[in-house]
Design a protein around this motif. Structure first.
Motif, PDB file in Angstrom:
ATOM      1  N   TYR A  86       0.728  -0.942   0.151  1.00 51.31           N
ATOM      2  CA  TYR A  86      -0.022  -0.138   0.367  1.00 51.31           C
ATOM      3  C   TYR A  86       0.916   1.463   0.347  1.00 51.31           C
ATOM      4  N   GLU A 133      -4.723  -0.291  -7.611  1.00 56.49           N
ATOM      5  CA  GLU A 133      -6.154   0.400  -7.168  1.00 56.49           C
ATOM      6  C   GLU A 133      -5.785   1.213  -6.401  1.00 56.49           C
ATOM      7  N   TYR A 134      -6.954   2.171  -6.921  1.00 56.59           N
ATOM      8  CA  TYR A 134      -7.494   3.029  -5.860  1.00 56.59           C
ATOM      9  C   TYR A 134      -8.380   2.586  -4.158  1.00 56.59           C
ATOM     10  N   LEU A 168      -3.001   3.634  -2.511  1.00 59.41           N
ATOM     11  CA  LEU A 168      -2.852   2.423  -4.019  1.00 59.41           C
ATOM     12  C   LEU A 168      -2.449   1.423  -3.367  1.00 59.41           C
ATOM     13  N   GLN A 225      -9.760   2.403  -0.380  1.00 59.07           N
ATOM     14  CA  GLN A 225     -10.171   4.007   0.454  1.00 59.07           C
ATOM     15  C   GLN A 225     -10.492   3.904   1.631  1.00 59.07           C
ATOM     16  N   ASN A 246      -2.719  12.925  -4.384  1.00 59.15           N
ATOM     17  CA  ASN A 246      -4.209  12.871  -5.088  1.00 59.15           C
ATOM     18  C   ASN A 246      -4.941  13.910  -4.705  1.00 59.15           C
ATOM     19  N   SER A 266     -12.038  14.779  -3.037  1.00 62.14           N
ATOM     20  CA  SER A 266     -11.112  14.065  -2.321  1.00 62.14           C
ATOM     21  C   SER A 266     -11.324  14.233  -0.530  1.00 62.14           C
ATOM     22  N   GLN A 294      -8.195   9.154  -3.909  1.00 58.55           N
ATOM     23  CA  GLN A 294      -7.006   8.516  -4.634  1.00 58.55           C
ATOM     24  C   GLN A 294      -6.347   8.442  -3.944  1.00 58.55           C
ATOM     25  N   THR A 295      -5.919   8.601  -2.403  1.00 59.50           N
ATOM     26  CA  THR A 295      -4.349   9.081  -1.586  1.00 59.50           C
ATOM     27  C   THR A 295      -3.886   8.058  -1.606  1.00 59.50           C
ATOM     28  N   GLN A 352      -6.137   7.414   4.356  1.00 59.88           N
ATOM     29  CA  GLN A 352      -5.847   8.067   3.082  1.00 59.88           C
ATOM     30  C   GLN A 352      -5.612   9.639   3.997  1.00 59.88           C
TER      31      GLN A 352
END
Ligand SMILES: [Zn+2]
Lengths: 648, 283
Positions: free
Chosen positions: A55, A111-112, A126, A114, A61, A68, A123-124, A193
């Motif tokens: 991760y 892949e994002y 990944l 949350q 982002n 966001s 999208q913070t 996030q």
């Protein structure tokens, strides 16, 4: 051409477990405001688990659009982004070409996710699914390319004019917590996030970073500058940082550099020429601070410390802490009596100890980072510049750091919105600064008062020495204190300090003790049948002149043991103890001297007491003192009235 | 220039012969200030109750105690402060009245030098010219408001968004230029005020426009500037001495109070002498 600044870092023994190590080649395009970077991440699995996912934080982002989580939590104040659309100050962070050391291209698996709020637009974080898992305690290399559009004047990071500051900027791998570490019951990734408050939680590692920038730019950075290579109109600056949890850098064509040293550490101040005079304030302050922490906690082990005092158009980056580089905030016209530059460098430097070396989780347990830092900020600044003058000393208005933070806390109507144990994004409706920073500092000062400064220092040192280059949680902090007091003060705190932490960490209650009343009643001879049943007349007895009583009261919900003092008319005193549990408590004495004054917490050690005024009571009138205060206001008023009549 | 010195001397003579006017102005100042701090006194007495921290605060400024008073007994602070502002407002009216009283009295005494002075004359003269003086003050106030507005416009002509600035140096330079400019404007404003008031008293016309126009013409005359400076110089010196003394001495409250009252008296003396000398000068 290659030339070196300073000595290349000698191979040092590892201070940390160096889980996440980065090699980054970065190209800064100052025209398009973009970064292009190729990264090699060397990551070690710290657990007995087989890891098949990684991760990453993609902080930039958070500024990709207004959907966001960072934006939705109102992390970006409007005044920072008034021209965001016309200048396209939005940003992004895009990872591509992700490969493992077997050359498997994992890009399709990116892949994002949350984990905190299921906001699909955030999208913070990944996630990378690995083709070749990382086996227990094994190390694997990953390579990826990465492009970022740099945000304009976002919180803590971005560009403005030709000033660039890169904080929370590169794809940073999360922390894999093996079972038993912090709150992990089984092995788990911890990668939140990007929220509007709180940033830090990363693994230690080594960073080898090369920044390719226009040749007129000067770079300040985490780590040590080990070389600058000139390539046509560009320069490649090479920085090397060991045993750090993050990496931050900045560049501008206008930086001037001043240098000083503390022991083995080279201190560099990067600022703009019109603020050069502030070096006379920064260097003595930071050296005092370094010495204080050196003596009280342990040595700052890094070879460099960079202090950046950004220009006015870069003030969105001011007052921040990063490994071996910190930012201050000042205006060139600040008079000496406004101690903001001193306060900020001290505060941010303390973070080198609490969040950087003792790498706590700022998002989950902010108090361990900001709160402990604020506690030491008060101690250091008050020691350095006086307890009533260390924040402001201008035109007769004086205020010390500890008292400023205490007053700020009790002035806030958000101070009960959450307990100290809340995660940073749980402070939805405010209170983050009041609670995480100031409340913690207040109860740590109180703890210092209860234990005595020597024991407090000893336990804080033990905490630092035990947990430096590791990731402690509050339980580890509490354990150090529980063991310490049981050993040092077994009679006073046989069961440790859980009762204290339970109240201050997990609750929102407040503390307020007061002196309720003082009475001095003249003694009367005993009446009725006293000595025998034959005679009920008064007996002659050796009586004290007064039966005096002082009633103390607990108005707050927090209970803390209290010292009590009563003072007699000849100035002599008697001291008592109260466990502080009941709602009220009385001290009754037969005495020849009247009690004229009573004090709860006479040494002023319970700094989290909400109201200090009612801790002191006298039977003598205070109107003389009030008259004196009012007299001072009166003369000011007289002169003010006359001044205005002078003008019109 | 001898007229300037003569007028200044006569200003002092007037003061010497009418010391009771000085007493009245001082007493009213003290009284109004006393009334203005009344709510604060009640508030502090109730806040401190019988806490010995009152003594600590009386001895020296203590941020913690002040903030604990505000945070725990807060509601009274606003009331106390608003009362202070109300009394400042009242004092502005009173200062117009005292100016009218002094100047009217100077004229009266010049016309009838042998009459015995009665304090009531000061109040009568004050009442005669008060509203016209007040109008001058209002014009002046309005002018200052316009000046300040223009200054703010100049100060912020490049916007006030800090992110647009290269550095804050030019802001500071601009700020100091404006401060100096305002001091100069206030200097000439006060000359205008005192000459306009003098014309109002001398000509005693209900319409003050003519007086104002004449005053406007006189403000750049060297003698007017000289008279204003001669009045100001002792005030500046004594103010400097006072602030020096206050910083150097760590005196007990009562001594500080007395020194402050002496300084205040001098400031009132300055105002009376200035009014009287300007009327003498204009007449
Ligand atoms: Zn901090």
């Amino acid at each position: 051409m290659v030339f070196c600044l300073g000595t290349i870092q000698a191979q040092q023994p590892a201070l940390s477990n160096r889980v996440a190590n980065y090699n980054m080649d970065i190209n800064l395009d100052t025209e398009t405001k973009k970064l292009n970077c190729s990264t090699i991440l060397t990551w070690t699995n710290p657990s007995a688990d087989t890891i098949s996912e990684l991760y990453f934080h993609l902080y930039y982002n958070a500024f990709k659009n207004a959907n966001s989580t960072f934006f939705k939590e109102r992390g970006v104040p409007d005044w920072l982004t008034s021209d965001i659309d016309e200048t396209c100050g939005w940003a992004y962070s895009h990872v591509s070409n992700f490969k493992d050391d077997a050359e498997n291209d994992l890009s399709a698996s990116l892949e994002y996710v949350q984990p905190d709020d299921n906001n699909p637009d955030d999208q913070t974080v990944l996630k990378v699914t690995l083709a070749k898992p990382v086996m227990p305690y094994q190390t694997q290399k990953f390579t990826f390319d990465w492009e970022a559009k740099i945000p304009k004047t976002m919180p803590r990071t971005g560009y403005n004019k030709d000033f660039f500051f890169f904080a929370q900027w590169f794809p940073k791998v999360g922390v894999y917590e093996p079972a038993g570490m912090r709150f992990a019951e089984e092995g788990q990734w911890n990668c939140h996030q990007y929220h509007s408050s709180g940033e830090y939680y990363s693994d230690f590692g080594n960073y080898e970073v090369k920044m390719n920038v226009p040749s007129n730019f000067i770079v300040a950075s985490s780590g040590v500058n080990v070389g600058i290579e000139k390539k046509g109109e560009r320069k490649i600056w090479h920085f090397s940082g060991h045993d750090i949890i993050d990496f931050t850098w900045t560049c501008s064509p206008h930086y001037i550099i001043n240098e000083d040293n503390y022991k083995q550490t080279n201190i560099r101040l990067y600022t703009y020429s019109y603020k050069d005079h502030l070096k006379e304030r920064y260097f003595p302050t930071i050296k005092f601070c370094m010495q204080f922490l050196d003596e009280h906690l342990g040595t700052y082990p890094y070879k460099t410390l960079s202090i950046v005092d950004p220009p006015i158009h870069g003030m969105f980056t001011g007052g921040m802490e990063y490994p071996t580089i910190i930012t201050s905030l000042s205006f060139c016209f600040f008079p000496e009596g406004i101690k903001t530059p001193e306060t900020l460098v001290v505060h941010e430097f303390i973070h080198q100890y609490f969040m950087q070396m003792v790498a706590t989780h700022e998002v989950e347990e902010t108090w361990m980072d900001e709160g402990i830092t604020t506690y030491y900020e008060g101690r250091i600044l008050d020691a350095y510049m006086g307890e009533h003058t260390s924040t402001i000393d201008v035109l007769g208005f004086k205020c010390g750091n500890k008292e400023f933070n205490r007053a700020e806390y009790f002035s806030s109507d958000s101070r009960k919105l959450a307990p100290n144990s809340a995660k940073s994004w749980h402070y939805k409706h405010g209170g983050y600064g009041d609670i995480a920073y100031n409340k913690t500092a207040l109860w740590l000062q109180t703890l210092e008062g209860l234990l005595g400064v020597e024991l407090m220092d000893a336990l804080m040192k033990k905490y630092f020495q035990t947990w430096k280059f590791k990731h402690p949680s509050r339980n580890d902090f509490i354990a150090i204190f529980n063991e310490g007091v049981k050993e040092a003060l077994p009679e006073k705190y046989p069961n440790g300090l859980d009762w204290f932490f339970q109240q201050v960490l997990f609750g929102t209650n407040e503390c307020d003790y007061k002196v309720k009343s003082i009475t001095n009643t003249e003694s009367e001879a005993p009446r009725g049948f006293i000595n025998n049943l034959d005679d009920c007349s008064a007996v002659a007895a050796t009586l004290k002149k007064y039966n005096s009583q002082v009633i103390f009261q607990r108005d707050g919900e927090i209970t803390v043991p209290q010292n009590l003092q009563i003072i007699f008319e000849d100035g002599s005193s008697q001291f008592f103890s109260w466990d502080g549990q009941e709602r009220s408590f009385d001290v009754s004495v037969a005495t020849d001297l009247k009690i004229v004054e009573a004090r709860v917490d006479p040494e002023g050690i319970i700094m989290m007491d909400r109201n200090l005024i009612n801790n002191y009571m006298t039977v003598q009138p205070v109107s003389g003192s009030v008259r004196k205060i009012v007299g001072k206001v009166l003369t000011k008023m007289q002169h003010l009235m006359e001044s205005i009549s002078l003008l019109i | 220039m001898s007229k300037v010195i003569e007028s200044y001397k006569k200003g002092w003579q007037f003061l010497w012969n009418h010391k009771s006017v000085l007493c009245v102005i001082y007493i009213i100042n003290l009284l109004l200030a006393y009334l203005s701090v009344g709510p604060l006194k009640n508030y502090l007495e109730s806040a401190f109750g019988s806490s010995t921290l009152a003594k600590k605060l009386a001895d020296k400024f203590d941020y913690t105690i002040i903030m604990d008073v505000i945070n725990n007994y807060g509601v009274g602070v606003g009331v106390s402060l608003s009362s202070l502002f109300t009394f400042i407002f009242i004092y502005v009216f009173w200062s117009s009245f005292t100016g009218a009283g002094v100047m009217g009295l100077v004229k009266k005494r010049k016309q009838n030098p042998d009459d015995n002075f009665k304090l009531v004359q000061f109040f009568i003269e004050g009442a005669i010219y008060f509203f016209r003086f007040l109008r001058v003050s209002i014009y002046l106030l309005f002018t200052y408001a316009v000046v300040l507005f223009l200054m703010f416009k100049f100060f912020s002509k490049d916007g006030l968004s800090v992110f647009e600035f290269e550095s804050e140096v030019f802001l500071i330079n601009r700020f100091w230029i404006l401060i100096i400019l305002f001091i100069i404007i206030a200097f000439f404003g006060s000359i205008f005020r005192d000459i306009a008031r003098s014309f109002i008293v001398i000509e005693d016309q209900p319409n003050i426009l003519k007086s104002n126009i004449k005053a406007l013409k006189s403000i750049v005359i060297v003698e007017s500037i000289a008279l204003s400076l001669i009045n100001l110089i002792p005030l500046v010196i004594i103010s400097a001495l006072y602030y020096l003394l206050r910083n150097v001495l760590n005196e007990p409250f009562i001594v500080a109070f007395i020194i402050s009252q002496i300084f205040l008296l001098f400031r009132i003396i300055y105002r009376i002498v200035r009014c009287a000398s300007f009327l003498e000068f204009t007449d």
